[in-house]
Scaffold this motif. Sequence first.
Motif, PDB file in Angstrom:
ATOM      1  N   THR A   1      -9.382  -8.529   0.232  1.00 23.67           N
ATOM      2  CA  THR A   1     -10.797  -8.655  -0.111  1.00 23.67           C
ATOM      3  C   THR A   1     -10.910  -8.951  -1.610  1.00 23.67           C
ATOM      4  N   GLU A   2     -12.075  -9.413  -2.017  1.00 26.58           N
ATOM      5  CA  GLU A   2     -12.364  -9.678  -3.433  1.00 26.58           C
ATOM      6  C   GLU A   2     -13.609  -8.887  -3.804  1.00 26.58           C
TER       7      GLU A   2
ATOM      8  N   LEU B   1      -7.793  -1.339  13.291  1.00 28.04           N
ATOM      9  CA  LEU B   1      -9.228  -1.583  13.090  1.00 28.04           C
ATOM     10  C   LEU B   1      -9.860  -0.467  12.263  1.00 28.04           C
ATOM     11  N   LEU B   2      -9.460   0.778  12.544  1.00 30.58           N
ATOM     12  CA  LEU B   2      -9.972   1.901  11.749  1.00 30.58           C
ATOM     13  C   LEU B   2      -9.547   1.767  10.286  1.00 30.58           C
ATOM     14  N   ASN B   3      -8.285   1.438  10.062  1.00 31.83           N
ATOM     15  CA  ASN B   3      -7.781   1.330   8.695  1.00 31.83           C
ATOM     16  C   ASN B   3      -8.421   0.170   7.939  1.00 31.83           C
ATOM     17  N   ILE B   4      -8.648  -0.957   8.621  1.00 27.57           N
ATOM     18  CA  ILE B   4      -9.349  -2.078   7.991  1.00 27.57           C
ATOM     19  C   ILE B   4     -10.753  -1.638   7.595  1.00 27.57           C
ATOM     20  N   SER B   5     -11.409  -0.915   8.484  1.00 30.15           N
ATOM     21  CA  SER B   5     -12.758  -0.422   8.199  1.00 30.15           C
ATOM     22  C   SER B   5     -12.752   0.508   6.985  1.00 30.15           C
ATOM     23  N   TYR B   6     -11.780   1.442   6.919  1.00 31.33           N
ATOM     24  CA  TYR B   6     -11.705   2.378   5.785  1.00 31.33           C
ATOM     25  C   TYR B   6     -11.336   1.669   4.485  1.00 31.33           C
ATOM     26  N   LEU B   7     -10.503   0.634   4.558  1.00 24.68           N
ATOM     27  CA  LEU B   7     -10.182  -0.139   3.349  1.00 24.68           C
ATOM     28  C   LEU B   7     -11.448  -0.817   2.821  1.00 24.68           C
TER      29      LEU B   7
ATOM     30  N   ILE C   1     -13.463   0.130  -0.922  1.00 25.88           N
ATOM     31  CA  ILE C   1     -13.650  -0.823  -2.016  1.00 25.88           C
ATOM     32  C   ILE C   1     -15.103  -1.294  -2.121  1.00 25.88           C
ATOM     33  N   THR C   2     -15.698  -1.673  -0.999  1.00 19.49           N
ATOM     34  CA  THR C   2     -17.044  -2.261  -1.090  1.00 19.49           C
ATOM     35  C   THR C   2     -18.156  -1.215  -1.164  1.00 19.49           C
ATOM     36  N   GLU C   3     -18.002  -0.053  -0.536  1.00 20.10           N
ATOM     37  CA  GLU C   3     -19.059   0.954  -0.543  1.00 20.10           C
ATOM     38  C   GLU C   3     -18.805   2.084  -1.540  1.00 20.10           C
ATOM     39  N   LYS C   4     -17.574   2.533  -1.642  1.00 18.27           N
ATOM     40  CA  LYS C   4     -17.250   3.673  -2.512  1.00 18.27           C
ATOM     41  C   LYS C   4     -16.822   3.234  -3.911  1.00 18.27           C
TER      42      LYS C   4
ATOM     43  N   MET D   1     -14.045   2.131  -5.118  1.00 19.21           N
ATOM     44  CA  MET D   1     -12.742   2.628  -5.561  1.00 19.21           C
ATOM     45  C   MET D   1     -11.906   1.422  -5.960  1.00 19.21           C
ATOM     46  N   PHE D   2     -11.211   1.529  -7.104  1.00 13.57           N
ATOM     47  CA  PHE D   2     -10.427   0.385  -7.578  1.00 13.57           C
ATOM     48  C   PHE D   2      -8.941   0.703  -7.668  1.00 13.57           C
ATOM     49  N   ALA D   3      -8.590   1.944  -7.902  1.00 17.75           N
ATOM     50  CA  ALA D   3      -7.178   2.304  -8.044  1.00 17.75           C
ATOM     51  C   ALA D   3      -6.544   2.367  -6.665  1.00 17.75           C
ATOM     52  N   PRO D   4      -5.394   1.707  -6.489  1.00 22.03           N
ATOM     53  CA  PRO D   4      -4.742   1.671  -5.166  1.00 22.03           C
ATOM     54  C   PRO D   4      -4.519   3.068  -4.579  1.00 22.03           C
ATOM     55  N   HIS D   5      -4.100   4.051  -5.431  1.00 19.71           N
ATOM     56  CA  HIS D   5      -3.836   5.376  -4.869  1.00 19.71           C
ATOM     57  C   HIS D   5      -5.117   6.031  -4.343  1.00 19.71           C
ATOM     58  N   GLU D   6      -6.271   5.763  -4.988  1.00 22.87           N
ATOM     59  CA  GLU D   6      -7.534   6.314  -4.507  1.00 22.87           C
ATOM     60  C   GLU D   6      -7.941   5.683  -3.177  1.00 22.87           C
TER      61      GLU D   6
END
Length: 198
Positions: free
Chosen positions: A148-149, A173-179, A183-186, A188-193
């Motif tokens: 994603t960008e 599908l769940l993991n794609i949704s959480y990713l 990034i888009t809603e929460k 979060m930018f740091a990979p570990h977060e």
Amino acid sequence: KALLAALNTAEKITPRMAIPPANFFFSEIFQKKGDYKKALAYYQRFHESQEELVNTDSAMKAKSMQLTGKIEKAQNEAEISRLKNVELKKLNDEIAEKNKDITDSINYAKRIQLALLANNEMLKRNLKEYFVLYKPKDIVSGDFYWATEKDGRFYLAVCDCTGHGVPGAFMSLLNISYLNEAITEKNMFAPHEVFDHV
């Protein structure tokens, strides 16, 4: 003499039905001639041949009944076998139909899963050289690649979820949704977060 010759010939050829009446006929002829000894002898032959004919007829009827019973049993077994084959074909057709429905449903799920994977245009824009080797073990997969960008940043993940086939696909599908959510809603930018959230 001609009648005796005919009787002898009949006995050799064995048309069993003609022998008793011929013996009876000779018994009456010799009785009328007064030759009671021959009359008695032919009468006894008449009686024996009649009894033999009855026994033969009974044996033939018994064999015929036995054969009829075997034929009926074979017909019953054939009908049972035919009915089993009809039932097996019906069950096989039902299984084939259900298998087709399930496979069609999984193929549709594959289309949904492929739509959620990183698209080529985004990958081309953000990566100089790349290739994708994506070969699900089953129709759908627990493995996925995602990108994603956001805010000038490019995010890429290549993941292997627990399970394969349909259960793995649910996990992907769940993991794609959480990713996407991280990034888009929460924001979060740091990979570990991001991965902690997922």
